[in-house]
Write an enzyme that holds these catalytic residues in place. Structure first.
Site, mmCIF file in Angstrom:
data_model
loop_
_atom_site.group_PDB
_atom_site.id
_atom_site.type_symbol
_atom_site.label_atom_id
_atom_site.label_comp_id
_atom_site.label_asym_id
_atom_site.label_seq_id
_atom_site.Cartn_x
_atom_site.Cartn_y
_atom_site.Cartn_z
ATOM 1 C CB CYS A 178 10.065 3.918 -18.168
ATOM 2 S SG CYS A 178 10.236 4.114 -19.955
ATOM 3 C CB CYS A 225 13.083 5.203 -19.517
ATOM 4 S SG CYS A 225 11.601 6.098 -19.996
#
Length: 86
Positions: free
Chosen positions: A15, A12
């Site tokens: 992230c 991600c």
């Protein structure tokens, strides 16, 4: 003690950017707050299911038995305000 859980995954992009901010804030507040990182793909504790994680990054603050959740990447000040309630 206040507890903060960050749910993320290695693949991600948001992230990865958020990890730097989360780590900085966790270092600053480590004396007053417990910080936990949970990789949803390696979660053997069942926390991702317990907190019904459907989108990442997701941050959960548990304070005085109350749980609050925010989705997406937070900037440093927003994260501190979310944690400390200021």
């Amino acid at each position: 003690m206040t507890k903060v859980i960050k749910f993320y995954a290695d693949w991600c992009g948001p992230c990865r950017v958020y990890a730097k901010i989360f780590d900085k804030v966790s270092e600053e507040l480590k004396e007053q707050v417990e910080f936990v990182n949970v990789n949803i793909e390696k979660d053997t504790s069942g926390l991702a299911g317990e907190y019904k994680v459907t989108s990442i990054p997701m941050t959960v603050v548990i304070k005085d038995g109350e749980k609050e959740t925010k989705l997406g990447r937070l900037d440093e000040q927003t994260l501190k305000t979310f944690i400390l309630g200021e």
